[in-house]
Design an enzyme around this catalytic site. Structure first.
Site, PDB file in Angstrom:
ATOM      1  CE1 TYR A  76     -39.700 -66.200  11.299  1.00  0.00           C
ATOM      2  CE2 TYR A  76     -39.076 -64.282  12.604  1.00  0.00           C
ATOM      3  CZ  TYR A  76     -40.004 -65.255  12.269  1.00  0.00           C
ATOM      4  OH  TYR A  76     -41.241 -65.263  12.878  1.00  0.00           O
ATOM      5  NE  ARG A  79     -40.035 -59.660  10.420  1.00  0.00           N
ATOM      6  CZ  ARG A  79     -40.586 -60.094  11.565  1.00  0.00           C
ATOM      7  NH1 ARG A  79     -40.957 -61.349  11.693  1.00  0.00           N
ATOM      8  NH2 ARG A  79     -40.745 -59.255  12.575  1.00  0.00           N
ATOM      9  CG  ASP A 113     -37.701 -53.240  16.169  1.00  0.00           C
ATOM     10  OD1 ASP A 113     -38.659 -52.694  15.557  1.00  0.00           O
ATOM     11  OD2 ASP A 113     -37.382 -52.948  17.333  1.00  0.00           O
ATOM     12  CG  HIS A 128     -44.515 -60.653  20.823  1.00  0.00           C
ATOM     13  ND1 HIS A 128     -45.297 -59.813  20.062  1.00  0.00           N
ATOM     14  CD2 HIS A 128     -45.346 -61.169  21.759  1.00  0.00           C
ATOM     15  CE1 HIS A 128     -46.551 -59.840  20.512  1.00  0.00           C
ATOM     16  NE2 HIS A 128     -46.605 -60.660  21.533  1.00  0.00           N
TER      17      HIS A 128
HETATM   18  N1  APR Z   1     -46.918 -44.315  14.434  1.00  0.00           N
HETATM   19  C1  APR Z   1     -47.771 -44.948  15.292  1.00  0.00           C
HETATM   20  N2  APR Z   1     -48.549 -45.990  14.924  1.00  0.00           N
HETATM   21  C2  APR Z   1     -48.487 -46.386  13.631  1.00  0.00           C
HETATM   22  C3  APR Z   1     -47.638 -45.769  12.679  1.00  0.00           C
HETATM   23  C4  APR Z   1     -46.822 -44.681  13.138  1.00  0.00           C
HETATM   24  N3  APR Z   1     -45.991 -44.049  12.318  1.00  0.00           N
HETATM   25  N4  APR Z   1     -47.802 -46.401  11.469  1.00  0.00           N
HETATM   26  C5  APR Z   1     -48.731 -47.392  11.672  1.00  0.00           C
HETATM   27  N5  APR Z   1     -49.146 -47.376  12.964  1.00  0.00           N
HETATM   28  C6  APR Z   1     -50.111 -48.260  13.623  1.00  0.00           C
HETATM   29  C7  APR Z   1     -51.169 -48.857  12.708  1.00  0.00           C
HETATM   30  O1  APR Z   1     -52.277 -47.996  12.573  1.00  0.00           O
HETATM   31  C8  APR Z   1     -51.537 -50.144  13.453  1.00  0.00           C
HETATM   32  O2  APR Z   1     -52.614 -49.900  14.366  1.00  0.00           O
HETATM   33  O3  APR Z   1     -49.390 -49.356  14.133  1.00  0.00           O
HETATM   34  C9  APR Z   1     -50.276 -50.465  14.258  1.00  0.00           C
HETATM   35  C10 APR Z   1     -49.524 -51.704  13.786  1.00  0.00           C
HETATM   36  O4  APR Z   1     -50.350 -52.810  14.021  1.00  0.00           O
HETATM   37  P1  APR Z   1     -49.863 -54.292  13.648  1.00  0.00           P
HETATM   38  O5  APR Z   1     -49.275 -54.286  12.297  1.00  0.00           O
HETATM   39  O6  APR Z   1     -51.011 -55.186  13.931  1.00  0.00           O
HETATM   40  O7  APR Z   1     -48.657 -54.546  14.672  1.00  0.00           O
HETATM   41  P2  APR Z   1     -48.715 -54.967  16.207  1.00  0.00           P
HETATM   42  O8  APR Z   1     -49.896 -54.407  16.905  1.00  0.00           O
HETATM   43  O9  APR Z   1     -47.396 -54.677  16.776  1.00  0.00           O
HETATM   44  O10 APR Z   1     -48.900 -56.572  16.076  1.00  0.00           O
HETATM   45  C11 APR Z   1     -48.898 -57.335  17.243  1.00  0.00           C
HETATM   46  O11 APR Z   1     -48.822 -59.377  15.980  1.00  0.00           O
HETATM   47  O12 APR Z   1     -48.041 -60.268  14.050  1.00  0.00           O
HETATM   48  C12 APR Z   1     -47.885 -60.291  15.422  1.00  0.00           C
HETATM   49  O13 APR Z   1     -46.015 -60.804  16.748  1.00  0.00           O
HETATM   50  C13 APR Z   1     -46.502 -59.858  15.851  1.00  0.00           C
HETATM   51  O14 APR Z   1     -45.867 -58.353  17.635  1.00  0.00           O
HETATM   52  C14 APR Z   1     -46.751 -58.530  16.566  1.00  0.00           C
HETATM   53  C15 APR Z   1     -48.183 -58.649  17.021  1.00  0.00           C
END
Ligand code: APR
Length: 252
Positions: A76, A79, A113, A128
């Protein structure tokens, strides 16, 4: 001469803008993708995603913290450093501006963040939690660090209890306030924007579904297709840092 895909994107941006112009209440859900262009890795992107390089169950669960709090805290802190060095990007700023352009605006973020707030967004629902806050494991409240936190694990200034990051780990409940406010907003909005999320993690991923059921226009902004994509009204396929400013431009 514009390519066919550019013309198609212009038309989709106009469709999205038309829905926003009529909207009384806009609800937005953001995920890690909106912060990707600020240099913060997402979770599930195949190579760069945090979960591609670290095991969620070793780092983001109460059990992992119980087992090895130092290991979890080191991750953490790593990050936090990334986030402290990052700046909000045009996608964050576009949402802060959109809030002033519609009668009612609700911003729900899965991100921990704080970049929306740094871009000027107010009343952000932190679904979250927030990685930059510490929570006392004994009193379960946001707490300051005691002086002797410097030599090892951070301790609560009030009771000396162990501190943990004020985030929601897998298997834990969503903070009640943001959860109820987000559910109400998703059910009552005219337009729901799902931005930069893989729509895989519930209950956040259920918000767009309840907006769809309630008859809202659902717009997704994501360079990649997600489980939600086949059900949305408008899919803006591209990076949010580029497409959200263009959407604001279209609204002008
Ligand atoms: N603009 C828009 N979307 C984007 C970009 C960008 N520049 N770059 C990547 N993405 C998209 C990806 O295609 C993907 O679908 O953002 C998404 C990120 O997905 P995850 O990594 O799964 O993140 P998230 O959906 O926020 O995860 C949900 O999971 O791990 C836990 O607590 C954590 O809050 C998080 C939750």
């Amino acid at each position: 001469m514009k390519s066919d895909s550019a013309v198609a994107l212009d038309e989709l941006l106009e469709q999205a803008a038309a829905a926003l112009r009529k909207a009384q209440h806009v609800c937005v859900l953001t995920g890690a993708g909106i912060s990707a262009e600020s240099g913060i890795p997402t979770f599930r992107d195949a190579l760069t995603g945090l979960w591609a390089n670290f095991r969620a169950e070793d780092l983001a669960t109460p059990e992992a913290f119980e087992r090895d709090p130092k290991f979890v805290w080191d991750w953490y802190e790593f990050r936090r450093e990334l986030i402290r060095k990052a700046e909000p990007n045009p996608g964050h700023f576009a949402l802060a501006e959109l809030a002033g352009r519609v009668p009612r605006f609700t911003l729900v973020t899965q991100n921990v963040d704080g970049l929306h707030q740094r871009a000027g967004s107010r009343g952000v629902l932190e679904y979250h939690g927030n990685i930059l806050r510490d929570r006392c494991c004994v009193e379960q409240v946001v707490a300051d660090r005691s002086e002797d936190s410097r030599h090892g694990l951070p301790r609560c200034a009030a009771c000396g209890g162990l501190l943990r990051p004020d985030v929601v780990w897998f298997g834990e409940a969503i903070p009640r306030g943001p959860m109820l406010a987000a559910a109400e907003a998703a059910e009552s909005c005219d337009v729901f924007l799902s931005i930069g999320t893989s729509s895989l993690v519930y209950p956040a991923a259920g918000l767009a579904e309840s907006a769809l059921r309630a008859g809202a226009t659902v717009i997704e902004v994501n360079p990649n297709r997600t489980d939600l994509s086949r059900n949305v009204n408008v899919l803006l396929a591209g990076p949010s840092g580029e497409l959200l400013p263009r959407l604001l431009e279209q609204l002008r």
